[in-house]
Design an enzyme around this catalytic site. Structure first.
Site, PDB file in Angstrom:
ATOM      1  N   ASP A   1       0.841  -1.209   0.000  1.00  0.00           N
ATOM      2  CA  ASP A   1       0.000   0.000   0.000  1.00  0.00           C
ATOM      3  C   ASP A   1       0.874   1.256   0.000  1.00  0.00           C
ATOM      4  OD1 ASP A   1       0.880  -0.173   2.602  1.00  0.00           O
ATOM      5  OD2 ASP A   1      -1.097   0.042   3.523  1.00  0.00           O
ATOM      6  N   SER A   2       2.194   1.079   0.047  1.00  0.00           N
ATOM      7  CA  SER A   2       3.109   2.202  -0.173  1.00  0.00           C
ATOM      8  C   SER A   2       2.845   2.833  -1.537  1.00  0.00           C
ATOM      9  CB  SER A   2       4.563   1.732  -0.079  1.00  0.00           C
ATOM     10  OG  SER A   2       4.786   0.622  -0.931  1.00  0.00           O
TER      11      SER A   2
ATOM     12  N   ASP B   1      -1.074  -6.169  -0.313  1.00  0.00           N
ATOM     13  CA  ASP B   1      -1.404  -5.561   0.987  1.00  0.00           C
ATOM     14  C   ASP B   1      -2.905  -5.363   1.142  1.00  0.00           C
ATOM     15  OD1 ASP B   1       0.723  -5.165   2.673  1.00  0.00           O
ATOM     16  OD2 ASP B   1       1.215  -3.163   1.903  1.00  0.00           O
TER      17      ASP B   1
ATOM     18  N   GLU C   1       9.420  -4.407  10.179  1.00  0.00           N
ATOM     19  CA  GLU C   1       9.820  -3.088   9.671  1.00  0.00           C
ATOM     20  C   GLU C   1      10.304  -2.194  10.803  1.00  0.00           C
ATOM     21  OE1 GLU C   1       7.054  -1.087   7.065  1.00  0.00           O
ATOM     22  OE2 GLU C   1       8.259   0.753   7.070  1.00  0.00           O
TER      23      GLU C   1
HETATM   24  O1  KIV Z   1       3.555  -1.100   1.633  1.00  0.00           O
HETATM   25  C1  KIV Z   1       4.699  -1.579   1.489  1.00  0.00           C
HETATM   26  O2  KIV Z   1       5.366  -1.382   0.473  1.00  0.00           O
HETATM   27  C2  KIV Z   1       5.218  -2.388   2.581  1.00  0.00           C
HETATM   28  C3  KIV Z   1       6.678  -2.702   2.566  1.00  0.00           C
HETATM   29  C4  KIV Z   1       7.448  -1.476   2.797  1.00  0.00           C
HETATM   30  C5  KIV Z   1       7.021  -3.782   3.499  1.00  0.00           C
HETATM   31  O3  KIV Z   1       4.504  -2.751   3.457  1.00  0.00           O
END
Ligand code: KIV
Length: 272
Positions: free
Chosen positions: A47-48, A86, A184
């Protein structure tokens, strides 16, 4: 570890304690997934993408529809890596039943192998509900970006009480049936101790080289996302500079009427 170019798509069963280190990267689009796929064991549709692709300040406004659209795009660009999507904020915290409904949509509408969700002890019941009903889950403990309003973005486990809490989270996520867990933003010693203690692979980000695998946001690793750079990111390329140079060269050509050149144009056949 993966064999680059191997034909069969990896599943969650590939991720076993002691068989790493696992190479994990984020991917959000078909073309980037195609480039990363031969090199990665796991591609995470994180979700990044809300911050990296959409310019949002946090991951909180990311919707289930966005995750499904990008998850399906990544699946279309891959045939090797295990793809994990995610669960966005608000799509799973309320109840195990809601989490199941939304996880089932992610699995069926994208074809991905598993979902990832943030949380420790408080999410264990939900993880168990999903994993006992055919939804493979990757946990995510330590710094949890979806909890930014409650905890901020700060390294977890600097004092004994906090470290004990993250350790308890790791145990609860593993007991609930997660096939792996992202750790993380913790101290190195905490991530190392958790990696030794839990029976499933740990995937570190800003944690420790001792984890069973590592994940990075690809746009950070490639120097494409430059809004900020977390301390733990190593840049393996500077693609934002390459994009700027290419755009400037194209603009110069257009303004000088040098593009399209004769080699890019079709002229009518000469009359005889
Ligand atoms: O949302 C994401 O990209 C993540 C990673 C940074 C682990 O959760």
């Amino acid at each position: 570890m993966s064999v680059p170019g191997s034909e069969r798509r990896l599943t969650v069963r590939h991720f076993r304690k002691g068989s790493g280190p696992y190479v994990c990267l984020t991917a959000y689009t078909t073309p980037m997934a195609r480039l990363l796929d031969p090199h990665a064991d796991l591609l995470l549709v994180g979700d990044s993408l809300g911050m990296v692709l959409y310019g949002l300040e946090t991951t909180l406004p990311v919707t289930l529809e966005m995750m499904i659209a990008h998850g399906a795009a990544v699946m279309r660009g891959t045939r090797h890596a295990c793809v994990v999507v995610d669960m966005p904020f608000g799509s799973y915290q309320e109840s195990p039943q809601l989490a199941f409904r939304n996880a089932a949509r992610i699995l069926t509408e994208t074809g991905c192998a598993a979902v990832k969700l943030e949380g420790g002890v408080e999410m264990a019941e939900t993880i168990r509900f999903l994993t006992t009903r055919g939804v493979p889950v990757c946990g995510h403990i330590g710094l949890m970006p979806q909890a930014v309003n409650a905890s901020g973005y700060r390294t977890q486990g600097r004092d004994d009480a906090e470290a004990a809490g993250v350790t308890e989270d790791a145990g609860a996520v593993a007991d609930a049936g997660a096939f792996a867990m992202v750790i993380e933003g913790t101290t190195r010693s905490l991530a190392t101790a958790i990696t030794r203690a839990v029976p499933v692979p740990t995937i570190g980000i800003g944690a420790a080289p001792e984890c069973d695998g590592q994940v990075l946001v690809s746009d950070d690793m490639l120097g494409l996302f430059t809004a900020f750079r977390p301390r733990f990111v190593k840049r393996y390329a500077d693609l934002s500079a390459a994009v700027s140079q290419a755009a400037a060269a194209y603009a110069d050509d257009v303004r000088a009427r040098k593009f399209p050149g004769p080699e890019h144009c079709v002229d009518p056949p000469a009359k005889t």
